[in-house]
Design a protein around this motif. Structure first.
Motif, PDB file in Angstrom:
ATOM      1  N   ALA A 178       0.785  12.111  -4.312  1.00 38.94           N
ATOM      2  CA  ALA A 178       0.282  10.748  -4.489  1.00 38.94           C
ATOM      3  C   ALA A 178       1.356   9.874  -5.141  1.00 38.94           C
ATOM      4  CB  ALA A 178      -0.988  10.762  -5.342  1.00 38.94           C
ATOM      5  N   ARG A 179       2.028  10.426  -6.144  1.00 42.10           N
ATOM      6  CA  ARG A 179       3.097   9.668  -6.803  1.00 42.10           C
ATOM      7  C   ARG A 179       4.229   9.348  -5.831  1.00 42.10           C
ATOM      8  NH1 ARG A 179       4.160   8.935 -12.073  1.00 42.10           N
ATOM      9  NH2 ARG A 179       2.654  10.552 -12.681  1.00 42.10           N
ATOM     10  N   LEU A 180       4.577  10.316  -4.992  1.00 43.97           N
ATOM     11  CA  LEU A 180       5.656  10.095  -4.030  1.00 43.97           C
ATOM     12  C   LEU A 180       5.269   9.035  -2.997  1.00 43.97           C
ATOM     13  CD1 LEU A 180       8.450  10.865  -3.042  1.00 43.97           C
ATOM     14  CD2 LEU A 180       7.423  12.728  -1.738  1.00 43.97           C
ATOM     15  N   GLN A 181       4.010   9.061  -2.554  1.00 40.78           N
ATOM     16  CA  GLN A 181       3.544   8.036  -1.621  1.00 40.78           C
ATOM     17  C   GLN A 181       3.714   6.644  -2.231  1.00 40.78           C
ATOM     18  OE1 GLN A 181       2.269   8.202   1.508  1.00 40.78           O
ATOM     19  NE2 GLN A 181       1.475  10.272   1.831  1.00 40.78           N
ATOM     20  N   VAL A 182       3.373   6.508  -3.504  1.00 40.43           N
ATOM     21  CA  VAL A 182       3.492   5.216  -4.179  1.00 40.43           C
ATOM     22  C   VAL A 182       4.958   4.855  -4.389  1.00 40.43           C
ATOM     23  CG1 VAL A 182       3.021   3.972  -6.335  1.00 40.43           C
ATOM     24  CG2 VAL A 182       1.259   5.441  -5.309  1.00 40.43           C
ATOM     25  N   LEU A 240      -1.316   6.739 -12.757  1.00 34.20           N
ATOM     26  CA  LEU A 240      -0.110   6.986 -11.969  1.00 34.20           C
ATOM     27  C   LEU A 240       0.530   5.661 -11.539  1.00 34.20           C
ATOM     28  CD1 LEU A 240       0.058   9.578  -9.075  1.00 34.20           C
ATOM     29  CD2 LEU A 240       0.913   7.271  -8.739  1.00 34.20           C
ATOM     30  N   LEU A 241      -0.290   4.709 -11.077  1.00 33.30           N
ATOM     31  CA  LEU A 241       0.235   3.419 -10.632  1.00 33.30           C
ATOM     32  C   LEU A 241       0.933   2.694 -11.775  1.00 33.30           C
ATOM     33  CD1 LEU A 241      -2.667   2.039  -8.368  1.00 33.30           C
ATOM     34  CD2 LEU A 241      -0.676   3.392  -7.708  1.00 33.30           C
ATOM     35  N   LYS A 242       0.325   2.727 -12.936  1.00 31.37           N
ATOM     36  CA  LYS A 242       0.945   2.051 -14.089  1.00 31.37           C
ATOM     37  C   LYS A 242       2.282   2.702 -14.432  1.00 31.37           C
ATOM     38  CE  LYS A 242      -0.167   0.286 -18.689  1.00 31.37           C
ATOM     39  NZ  LYS A 242       1.002   0.786 -19.411  1.00 31.37           N
ATOM     40  N   GLU A 243       2.346   4.018 -14.386  1.00 34.19           N
ATOM     41  CA  GLU A 243       3.602   4.719 -14.682  1.00 34.19           C
ATOM     42  C   GLU A 243       4.687   4.380 -13.671  1.00 34.19           C
ATOM     43  OE1 GLU A 243       2.432   8.785 -14.701  1.00 34.19           O
ATOM     44  OE2 GLU A 243       1.280   8.632 -16.569  1.00 34.19           O
ATOM     45  N   THR A 261       0.870  -1.177   0.000  1.00 35.35           N
ATOM     46  CA  THR A 261       0.000   0.000   0.000  1.00 35.35           C
ATOM     47  C   THR A 261       0.908   1.228   0.000  1.00 35.35           C
ATOM     48  OG1 THR A 261      -1.854  -1.083   1.093  1.00 35.35           O
ATOM     49  CG2 THR A 261      -1.677   1.287   1.419  1.00 35.35           C
ATOM     50  N   PRO A 262       0.516   2.343  -0.599  1.00 38.87           N
ATOM     51  CA  PRO A 262       1.364   3.543  -0.568  1.00 38.87           C
ATOM     52  C   PRO A 262       1.842   3.870   0.850  1.00 38.87           C
ATOM     53  CG  PRO A 262      -0.450   3.877  -2.059  1.00 38.87           C
ATOM     54  CD  PRO A 262      -0.701   2.549  -1.381  1.00 38.87           C
ATOM     55  N   TYR A 263       2.969   4.504   0.937  1.00 35.43           N
ATOM     56  CA  TYR A 263       3.765   4.625   2.161  1.00 35.43           C
ATOM     57  C   TYR A 263       2.972   4.838   3.445  1.00 35.43           C
ATOM     58  CZ  TYR A 263       6.821   6.806   5.619  1.00 35.43           C
ATOM     59  OH  TYR A 263       7.451   7.146   6.782  1.00 35.43           O
ATOM     60  N   ALA A 264       2.191   5.923   3.559  1.00 31.89           N
ATOM     61  CA  ALA A 264       1.532   6.262   4.826  1.00 31.89           C
ATOM     62  C   ALA A 264       0.028   5.997   4.794  1.00 31.89           C
ATOM     63  CB  ALA A 264       1.794   7.722   5.188  1.00 31.89           C
TER      64      ALA A 264
END
Length: 705
Positions: free
Chosen positions: A245-249, A281-284, A209-212
């Motif tokens: 959001a990208r950084l969290q992922v 974003l997830l795919k990228e 899951t994304p970081y936080a």
């Protein structure tokens, strides 16, 4: 016939409980679940070769486990558990009495005489407990029993010392307690390695899951909430930072890769929350697959497409493979089977899956749920159920228990032309945005980001060197703080969640070298205060006999203060508190009279309970005849009969069916004393109570930490 692929995803998640200003960990749930659940779930799976499944880890959880392993957690609760009661202040002793019954009563207090005795001695309102009434030995026994409640099946089997303590039951020594802590510390220290070893051996798949644990679509743009819920009230200042959001992922994937192995991984978005922007974003970012809830799929299908057919076949959006959870079957594990006989529960679930296999051979069923919180309600921490379930699934030729990646490899996804935004709760985002408290939190988050990053579109990110300012911002973006804002959920620790959110914002300013703005020292959620009405905590069924049989019989009941607003007559002080609750068939009411009620009101007196929701109803309790009837106002005909009893206490069971209540309805209620046809008293004096009726959702919506 092709087998039905069953993809089980066990989601492991706790928010960051460390106060970034003081450095102290304010709640112990990460450590205690590590003792009882994180390794436990792996050990059970390992007993069944061929039982392939996926475990989802939130990086912020792994980060906390590392702090415990390194001895850096400085946990307030664990300090209280370790400390010798002889050396405790009155406040420290009161803390134990307030917090150390925070376990499932039916499974962990009632079966154990000493723990039960301590709970009865404390009474139902922890803050009223007098610490001087408890000896040092009482408090030491309480410390040990609280810890023992968090020992899972495997630890009890592996460590003979734990069954010894369970058998001993009382008069524990400080050495007993410290030796138990040594075992627990060792268990916690081995959890991360066990995940790594089992994935490297090919026994499990680990997803992320994304970081936080943020709600990614809301980070990308809070305005997306209005697409899922038209008309919802949005924050005054929009939050639109897809770069966060990208950084969290990205940081979350990298964090897990550095600790558990560098490989492509699938992703369970926090709370199953998705949008088209998020999936792109997830795919990228190289995510292998993603998953959400069946309601999102239902809203995303083109007109005429059949939901069940689509649900049991993988999907994709712009090339990213997707699975959608079977809500009913997932929730059966999470909320239904806990009190079933384990073999029967396993047979029931297997039967449902076999039916799906006949209708959708070669398809995929995704069961996705919390992997840690529900087990405290199960027999032996869920081991008998899981052992029976895994055994049955492996023996059933029409079913194949597999990881998500394997299931997707066996069945290519059907493209979706669009994806509806939303989460696994109600198919929208209203748990985390829309209430005044939640919107204030989003506004303060946006202000903090603007004050410390200016117009920076992206944070300078390096895999092994993310600045502290950025880390604190990511943690403040976690979903858990927003979960407890608003009135969807309640907890006695709501003030701590509020504090932690504001402290993370403070830490962003401090890391940037700025003074902390004054508004961050003010509550978003006001401190918990005693309310007029406290809701029930669970469904329950008391014995209607007018007697106090057991302290725990009404433990789950809600409570309403009847004394507010004064009284019309001295006799109105007869009742000061109403206990209430329900199961699937009856609404239960309890009053504790100061005097014997039948003697007080005589042969011609009775209690009338006035109820109103969709319609108005009158329930009449005759104390002498011990009868209860339900009828409509102005009509003589009895519509239904319930149960009533008056002895030491007054207890009533009012049939629910005629009231036609639905979960989410409100019910107004007042109590009237009539003698010779005339009202002589009513409670509350200033108007009826308003009670929330949640029905079976009270059980299904219960949040375990």
């Amino acid at each position: 016939m092709p087998q039905l692929n069953l993809a089980l995803i066990w989601h492991m998640h706790q928010p960051d409980y460390r106060d970034p200003v003081s450095g102290k960990t304010l709640m112990p749930w990460t450590y205690l679940h590590a003792v009882k659940d994180y390794g436990e779930m792996l050990k059970t799976a390992r007993e069944f070769p061929g039982a392939r499944m996926t475990f989802n880890l939130v990086p912020i959880l792994v980060e906390q486990l590392e702090r415990y392993m390194a001895g850096e957690a400085d946990d307030h609760w664990l300090e209280a558990a370790r400390k010798d009661p002889q050396l405790m202040s009155a406040d420290e002793r009161r803390f134990l009495l307030t917090q150390f019954f925070s376990v499932h009563g039916e499974r962990h207090i009632l079966p154990h005489a000493r723990y039960r005795q301590l709970a009865q001695k404390r009474g139902s309102i922890a803050l009223a407990a007098n610490p001087d009434a408890f000896s040092d030995q009482d408090l030491r026994d309480l410390q040990v029993w609280f810890l023992l409640a968090w020992s899972g099946h495997h630890l009890r089997q592996e460590q003979a010392f734990i069954p010894y303590l369970l058998e001993k039951g009382e008069n524990f020594s400080e050495q007993d307690k410290l030796q138990l802590f040594d075992l627990y510390d060792e268990e916690v220290a081995g959890v991360i390695d066990l995940y790594r070893e089992m994935e490297e051996a090919g026994q499990i798949e680990i997803s992320v899951t994304p970081y936080a644990h943020p709600i990614l679509p809301l980070l990308c743009q809070t305005a997306i909430a209005r697409e899922a819920t038209p008309g919802i009230q949005l924050p005054g200042a929009a939050f639109r930072h897809p770069e966060d959001a990208r950084l969290q992922v990205r940081y979350g994937l990298d964090f897990i890769a550095r600790r558990l192995g560098d490989r492509p991984r699938g992703l369970w978005p926090s709370e199953g929350s998705v949008s088209e922007e998020v999936l792109r974003l997830l795919k990228e970012e190289g995510v292998l697959w993603a998953a959400s809830d069946e309601e999102i799929l239902a809203k995303s299908l083109d007109k005429g497409q059949e939901l069940r057919q689509a649900l049991y076949a993988p999907s994709s959006f712009e090339g990213l493979p997707l699975l959608f959870r079977d809500r009913e079957l997932s929730d059966r594990i999470g909320f239904v089977y806990a009190h079933w006989e384990p073999e029967r529960a396993a047979a029931d679930l297997t039967g449902h899956l076999k039916s799906i296999a006949r209708e959708h051979p070669g398809g995929v069923v995704a069961l996705i749920l919390d992997g840690e919180n529900c087990w405290e309600r199960y027999q032996d921490n869920g081991y008998p159920f899981l052992a029976a379930l895994y055994g049955r699934l492996l023996q059933e030729p029409s079913l194949r228990l597999t990881t998500v990646s394997e299931a997707l490899a066996a069945s290519p996804g059907r493209p979706l032309s669009r994806l509806a935004p939303g989460s696994w709760i109600n198919g929208d985002f209203s748990i985390w945005i829309g209430h005044a408290e939640e919107n204030t939190a989003w506004e303060w988050l946006e202000r903090t980001r603007r004050d410390t990053l200016g117009d920076q579109a992206a944070i300078d990110w390096k895999a092994d060197n993310l600045p502290e300012k950025a880390l604190h911002l990511l943690r403040a973006e976690g979903s858990d703080w927003f979960w407890w804002y608003g009135d969807d959920h309640s907890t006695e620790q709501a003030d701590l969640f509020d504090r932690l959110f504001r402290r993370h914002l403070e830490a962003v300013y401090r890391a940037d070298g700025q003074a902390v703005p004054q508004h961050l020292h003010s509550f978003i959620k006001p401190p918990h205060r005693k309310a007029l009405v406290h809701e029930p905590t669970a469904l329950f069924t008391p014995l209607i006999d007018g007697r106090i049989n057991d302290y725990f019989e009404w433990l789950a009941a809600g409570a309403a203060d009847l004394s507010a607003g004064g009284a019309m007559h001295a006799s109105h002080r007869q009742f000061s508190m109403l206990l209430f609750g329900y199961d699937r068939k009856h609404l239960y009411l309890r009053l504790d009279p100061q005097e014997h009620l039948p003697s007080l009101i005589g042969a011609c007196g009775y209690l009338q309970i006035r109820l109103a929701s969709q319609e108005e109803w009158l329930a009449r309790l005759d104390p002498l005849r011990q009868t209860l009837t339900l009828q409509r106002p102005g009509e003589e005909a009895v519509v239904a009969e319930g149960q009533g009893a008056c002895d030491q206490i007054v207890e009533m069971a009012i049939p629910l069916a005629p009231l036609e209540l639905a979960a989410g309805n409100t019910l107004t209620l007042s109590i009237h004393l009539l003698v010779d046809g005339e009202e002589t008293a009513r409670w509350p004096a200033e108007g009826p109570l308003t009670l929330n009726y949640r029905g079976e959702e009270l059980e299904a919506d219960e949040w375990y930490v």
